[in-house]
Design a protein around this motif. Structure first.
Motif, PDB file in Angstrom:
ATOM      1  N   ARG A   1       0.837  -1.211   0.000  1.00  0.00           N
ATOM      2  CA  ARG A   1       0.000   0.000   0.000  1.00  0.00           C
ATOM      3  C   ARG A   1       0.865   1.251   0.000  1.00  0.00           C
ATOM      4  O   ARG A   1       0.568   2.220  -0.709  1.00  0.00           O
ATOM      5  N   ARG A   2       1.918   1.240   0.788  1.00  0.00           N
ATOM      6  CA  ARG A   2       2.817   2.401   0.809  1.00  0.00           C
ATOM      7  C   ARG A   2       3.402   2.628  -0.576  1.00  0.00           C
ATOM      8  O   ARG A   2       3.479   3.773  -1.047  1.00  0.00           O
ATOM      9  N   GLN A   3       3.780   1.565  -1.263  1.00  0.00           N
ATOM     10  CA  GLN A   3       4.364   1.714  -2.588  1.00  0.00           C
ATOM     11  C   GLN A   3       3.338   2.166  -3.623  1.00  0.00           C
ATOM     12  O   GLN A   3       3.702   2.843  -4.587  1.00  0.00           O
ATOM     13  N   VAL A   4       2.072   1.800  -3.430  1.00  0.00           N
ATOM     14  CA  VAL A   4       1.020   2.327  -4.316  1.00  0.00           C
ATOM     15  C   VAL A   4       1.020   3.850  -4.260  1.00  0.00           C
ATOM     16  O   VAL A   4       1.012   4.541  -5.288  1.00  0.00           O
ATOM     17  N   GLY A   5       1.036   4.402  -3.042  1.00  0.00           N
ATOM     18  CA  GLY A   5       1.039   5.851  -2.892  1.00  0.00           C
ATOM     19  C   GLY A   5       2.328   6.488  -3.364  1.00  0.00           C
ATOM     20  O   GLY A   5       2.315   7.537  -4.013  1.00  0.00           O
ATOM     21  N   GLU A   6       3.457   5.843  -3.065  1.00  0.00           N
ATOM     22  CA  GLU A   6       4.745   6.415  -3.454  1.00  0.00           C
ATOM     23  C   GLU A   6       4.925   6.416  -4.966  1.00  0.00           C
ATOM     24  O   GLU A   6       5.427   7.398  -5.532  1.00  0.00           O
ATOM     25  N   THR A   7       4.519   5.340  -5.641  1.00  0.00           N
ATOM     26  CA  THR A   7       4.641   5.331  -7.101  1.00  0.00           C
ATOM     27  C   THR A   7       3.703   6.356  -7.740  1.00  0.00           C
ATOM     28  O   THR A   7       4.037   6.954  -8.769  1.00  0.00           O
ATOM     29  N   LEU A   8       2.549   6.577  -7.111  1.00  0.00           N
ATOM     30  CA  LEU A   8       1.624   7.583  -7.629  1.00  0.00           C
ATOM     31  C   LEU A   8       2.256   8.970  -7.576  1.00  0.00           C
ATOM     32  O   LEU A   8       2.287   9.690  -8.582  1.00  0.00           O
ATOM     33  N   ILE A   9       2.785   9.345  -6.419  1.00  0.00           N
ATOM     34  CA  ILE A   9       3.342  10.694  -6.286  1.00  0.00           C
ATOM     35  C   ILE A   9       4.655  10.830  -7.053  1.00  0.00           C
ATOM     36  O   ILE A   9       4.974  11.897  -7.585  1.00  0.00           O
ATOM     37  N   ASP A  10       5.428   9.744  -7.157  1.00  0.00           N
ATOM     38  CA  ASP A  10       6.657   9.797  -7.949  1.00  0.00           C
ATOM     39  C   ASP A  10       6.342  10.043  -9.418  1.00  0.00           C
ATOM     40  O   ASP A  10       7.084  10.752 -10.119  1.00  0.00           O
ATOM     41  N   THR A  11       5.251   9.460  -9.902  1.00  0.00           N
ATOM     42  CA  THR A  11       4.858   9.658 -11.296  1.00  0.00           C
ATOM     43  C   THR A  11       4.431  11.099 -11.535  1.00  0.00           C
ATOM     44  O   THR A  11       4.727  11.689 -12.581  1.00  0.00           O
ATOM     45  N   LEU A  12       3.737  11.697 -10.567  1.00  0.00           N
ATOM     46  CA  LEU A  12       3.369  13.103 -10.708  1.00  0.00           C
ATOM     47  C   LEU A  12       4.612  13.979 -10.743  1.00  0.00           C
ATOM     48  O   LEU A  12       4.693  14.937 -11.529  1.00  0.00           O
ATOM     49  N   ALA A  13       5.599  13.658  -9.903  1.00  0.00           N
ATOM     50  CA  ALA A  13       6.853  14.410  -9.923  1.00  0.00           C
ATOM     51  C   ALA A  13       7.546  14.277 -11.272  1.00  0.00           C
ATOM     52  O   ALA A  13       8.131  15.239 -11.786  1.00  0.00           O
ATOM     53  N   GLU A  14       7.469  13.100 -11.877  1.00  0.00           N
ATOM     54  CA  GLU A  14       8.057  12.878 -13.205  1.00  0.00           C
ATOM     55  C   GLU A  14       7.370  13.749 -14.252  1.00  0.00           C
ATOM     56  O   GLU A  14       8.018  14.359 -15.111  1.00  0.00           O
ATOM     57  N   ILE A  15       6.058  13.840 -14.181  1.00  0.00           N
ATOM     58  CA  ILE A  15       5.309  14.687 -15.121  1.00  0.00           C
ATOM     59  C   ILE A  15       5.737  16.145 -14.979  1.00  0.00           C
ATOM     60  O   ILE A  15       5.967  16.844 -15.968  1.00  0.00           O
ATOM     61  N   HIS A  16       5.850  16.589 -13.745  1.00  0.00           N
ATOM     62  CA  HIS A  16       6.141  18.005 -13.492  1.00  0.00           C
ATOM     63  C   HIS A  16       7.586  18.391 -13.784  1.00  0.00           C
ATOM     64  O   HIS A  16       7.887  19.594 -13.862  1.00  0.00           O
ATOM     65  N   THR A  17       8.459  17.434 -13.919  1.00  0.00           N
ATOM     66  CA  THR A  17       9.862  17.750 -14.198  1.00  0.00           C
ATOM     67  C   THR A  17      10.273  17.375 -15.619  1.00  0.00           C
ATOM     68  O   THR A  17      11.441  17.503 -15.975  1.00  0.00           O
TER      69      THR A  17
ATOM     70  N   GLU B   1       2.843  12.954   4.064  1.00  0.00           N
ATOM     71  CA  GLU B   1       3.926  12.115   3.551  1.00  0.00           C
ATOM     72  C   GLU B   1       4.027  12.186   2.036  1.00  0.00           C
ATOM     73  O   GLU B   1       5.131  12.200   1.466  1.00  0.00           O
ATOM     74  N   LEU B   2       2.894  12.248   1.357  1.00  0.00           N
ATOM     75  CA  LEU B   2       2.909  12.372  -0.108  1.00  0.00           C
ATOM     76  C   LEU B   2       3.530  13.699  -0.529  1.00  0.00           C
ATOM     77  O   LEU B   2       4.328  13.752  -1.466  1.00  0.00           O
ATOM     78  N   VAL B   3       3.141  14.765   0.143  1.00  0.00           N
ATOM     79  CA  VAL B   3       3.688  16.084  -0.201  1.00  0.00           C
ATOM     80  C   VAL B   3       5.195  16.115   0.032  1.00  0.00           C
ATOM     81  O   VAL B   3       5.958  16.614  -0.817  1.00  0.00           O
ATOM     82  N   GLU B   4       5.641  15.570   1.148  1.00  0.00           N
ATOM     83  CA  GLU B   4       7.080  15.546   1.439  1.00  0.00           C
ATOM     84  C   GLU B   4       7.838  14.748   0.375  1.00  0.00           C
ATOM     85  O   GLU B   4       8.909  15.168  -0.085  1.00  0.00           O
ATOM     86  N   ARG B   5       7.305  13.617  -0.021  1.00  0.00           N
ATOM     87  CA  ARG B   5       7.982  12.804  -1.036  1.00  0.00           C
ATOM     88  C   ARG B   5       7.989  13.523  -2.387  1.00  0.00           C
ATOM     89  O   ARG B   5       8.974  13.485  -3.121  1.00  0.00           O
ATOM     90  N   TYR B   6       6.883  14.181  -2.712  1.00  0.00           N
ATOM     91  CA  TYR B   6       6.822  14.943  -3.961  1.00  0.00           C
ATOM     92  C   TYR B   6       7.917  15.997  -3.997  1.00  0.00           C
ATOM     93  O   TYR B   6       8.619  16.155  -5.011  1.00  0.00           O
ATOM     94  N   GLU B   7       8.068  16.736  -2.916  1.00  0.00           N
ATOM     95  CA  GLU B   7       9.078  17.796  -2.885  1.00  0.00           C
ATOM     96  C   GLU B   7      10.482  17.210  -3.016  1.00  0.00           C
ATOM     97  O   GLU B   7      11.344  17.789  -3.694  1.00  0.00           O
ATOM     98  N   GLU B   8      10.714  16.054  -2.410  1.00  0.00           N
ATOM     99  CA  GLU B   8      12.017  15.399  -2.524  1.00  0.00           C
ATOM    100  C   GLU B   8      12.281  14.936  -3.955  1.00  0.00           C
ATOM    101  O   GLU B   8      13.385  15.100  -4.492  1.00  0.00           O
ATOM    102  N   GLN B   9      11.277  14.343  -4.583  1.00  0.00           N
ATOM    103  CA  GLN B   9      11.448  13.764  -5.918  1.00  0.00           C
ATOM    104  C   GLN B   9      11.511  14.828  -7.010  1.00  0.00           C
ATOM    105  O   GLN B   9      12.224  14.660  -8.006  1.00  0.00           O
ATOM    106  N   SER B  10      10.777  15.911  -6.855  1.00  0.00           N
ATOM    107  CA  SER B  10      10.670  16.918  -7.914  1.00  0.00           C
ATOM    108  C   SER B  10      11.603  18.102  -7.725  1.00  0.00           C
ATOM    109  O   SER B  10      11.941  18.798  -8.693  1.00  0.00           O
ATOM    110  N   GLY B  11      12.002  18.377  -6.467  1.00  0.00           N
ATOM    111  CA  GLY B  11      12.758  19.593  -6.196  1.00  0.00           C
ATOM    112  C   GLY B  11      11.883  20.832  -6.174  1.00  0.00           C
ATOM    113  O   GLY B  11      12.385  21.954  -6.097  1.00  0.00           O
ATOM    114  N   LEU B  12      10.563  20.658  -6.228  1.00  0.00           N
ATOM    115  CA  LEU B  12       9.612  21.770  -6.213  1.00  0.00           C
ATOM    116  C   LEU B  12       8.933  21.832  -4.850  1.00  0.00           C
ATOM    117  O   LEU B  12       8.738  20.809  -4.190  1.00  0.00           O
TER     118      LEU B  12
END
Length: 351
Positions: A130-146, A279-290
């Motif tokens: 379940r944690r990885q479901v959420g992490e892959t979701l937010i990581d993919t959004l970070a990929e789109i935004h970068t 946690e999603l927001v924190e991971r997004y900021e780490e992955q995207s730099g935004l």
């Protein structure tokens, strides 16, 4: 069944489609068309063309609000992202000739996997998965935004300057379009106050990136097997260049342990393992730099968008332009969304 068949006939002239596809893809002995009734915006149909399994995307039958169902924009975006780190289905062809089936449409490959909405797949029903479901979701959004949108040929997809201002204006107009039909049925409380608050609190500066416009858990597909891996980001009809924080605010409206609409939102996010919003927001900021700032504004904007989308659903139901069982429920649901948005702008709800 008869009602569904009638609506399918409104969506596709099968003989005209067969003739068109024979010209474009070659002859096929076996041709089937199946209506997929899980979506709630653009229509999705499964096409078997010989040995090819395809997906058709087209607007709903009947009148729709301007720009709300731009399927050819979807086709352009997935074509541009095909060879990037953003997972998308392979595009097949697009048709802007509305005389073929009564609307513009495109075809893409049909992938195997799960779109997660009303239940979690058994293979993901552990805290770690379940944690990885959420992490892959937010990581993919970070990929789109970068993504380098200029490098992939999308520099003219939109005008990022003024994007957020236009979102407030646009969704107000979409609501007004629908309310011309729905106003006699019931009121939507606080809608003017919410609009005024958003207009007064638009951030002066924001990043400019590729944005999806409708990014949430059930607009991605998870590939078969484990660990969770996204093999397609779907529903790009509102993809453009703009403010990435708007995507996050929208996603957070759907990532909630207290969902507003059970039919549209996951109802299992209170299970152990799913990341919290923070946690999603924190991971997004780490992955995207935004950075994701002005959180209250962007969550309120997401709810305002949801009000407009659901009011358009209700209008389509009242106009007889959908066979979706969800749409009549919007008569009572939209006022509830509006009440939650009021609580957000008043600082009365934890976001």
């Amino acid at each position: 069944m008869a009602e569904n068949k009638t609506y399918l006939d409104r969506l596709v002239d099968k003989s005209a489609l067969k003739e068109y596809l024979e010209r474009e893809l070659g002859d096929a002995r076996a041709v089937t068309v199946q209506y997929h009734d899980e979506g709630h915006s653009n229509e999705t149909l499964f096409i078997e063309w010989g040995e090819q399994n395809l997906v058709m995307r087209r607007p709903p039958a009947g009148e729709t609000a301007d720009t709300a169902h731009d399927v050819l924009r979807e086709y352009r975006v997935i074509s541009s992202l095909e060879d990037t780190g953003v997972p998308v289905p392979n595009p097949i062809l697009a048709c802007d000739d509305t005389s073929v089936i009564g609307g513009k449409f495109y075809l893409m490959e049909r992938l195997e996997g799960d779109v997660i909405r009303d239940h979690e797949p058994d293979r993901f029903a552990t805290a770690g998965q379940r944690r990885q479901v959420g992490e892959t979701l937010i990581d993919t959004l970070a990929e789109i935004h970068t993504i380098d949108y200029e490098a992939v040929g999308l520099s003219d997809l939109g005008r990022p300057e003024g994007y957020t201002e236009r979102q407030v204006e646009r969704w107000g107009k979409q609501f007004d379009w629908a309310y011309e039909t729905t106003a006699d049925e019931r009121d939507v409380p606080h809608i003017d106050e919410i609009a005024e608050w958003l207009e007064a609190n638009i951030p002066e500066e924001y990043e400019h990136t590729l944005v999806h416009g409708d990014f949430k858990l059930d607009n991605v597909m998870y590939a078969p097997g484990t660990p969770p891996k996204i093999n397609a980001v779907l529903d790009w009809e509102m993809g453009t260049l703009g403010d990435p924080s708007a995507d996050i605010g929208w996603m957070l409206c759907y990532w909630d342990t207290d969902p507003l609409i059970d039919e549209l939102m996951p109802t299992f996010l209170d299970q152990p393992g799913y990341p919290s919003k923070e946690e999603l927001v924190e991971r997004y900021e780490e992955q995207s730099g935004l950075e994701f700032t002005n959180r209250r504004f962007y969550v309120a904007l997401g709810l305002y968008m949801l009000i407009a989308v659901c009011e358009m659903f209700y209008a389509r139901y009242l106009n007889g332009n959908s066979n979706d069982d969800l749409y009549p429920k919007m008569g009572s649901v939209v006022p509830e969304i509006s009440q939650r948005a009021k609580e957000v702008i008043d600082g009365e709800r934890d976001i």
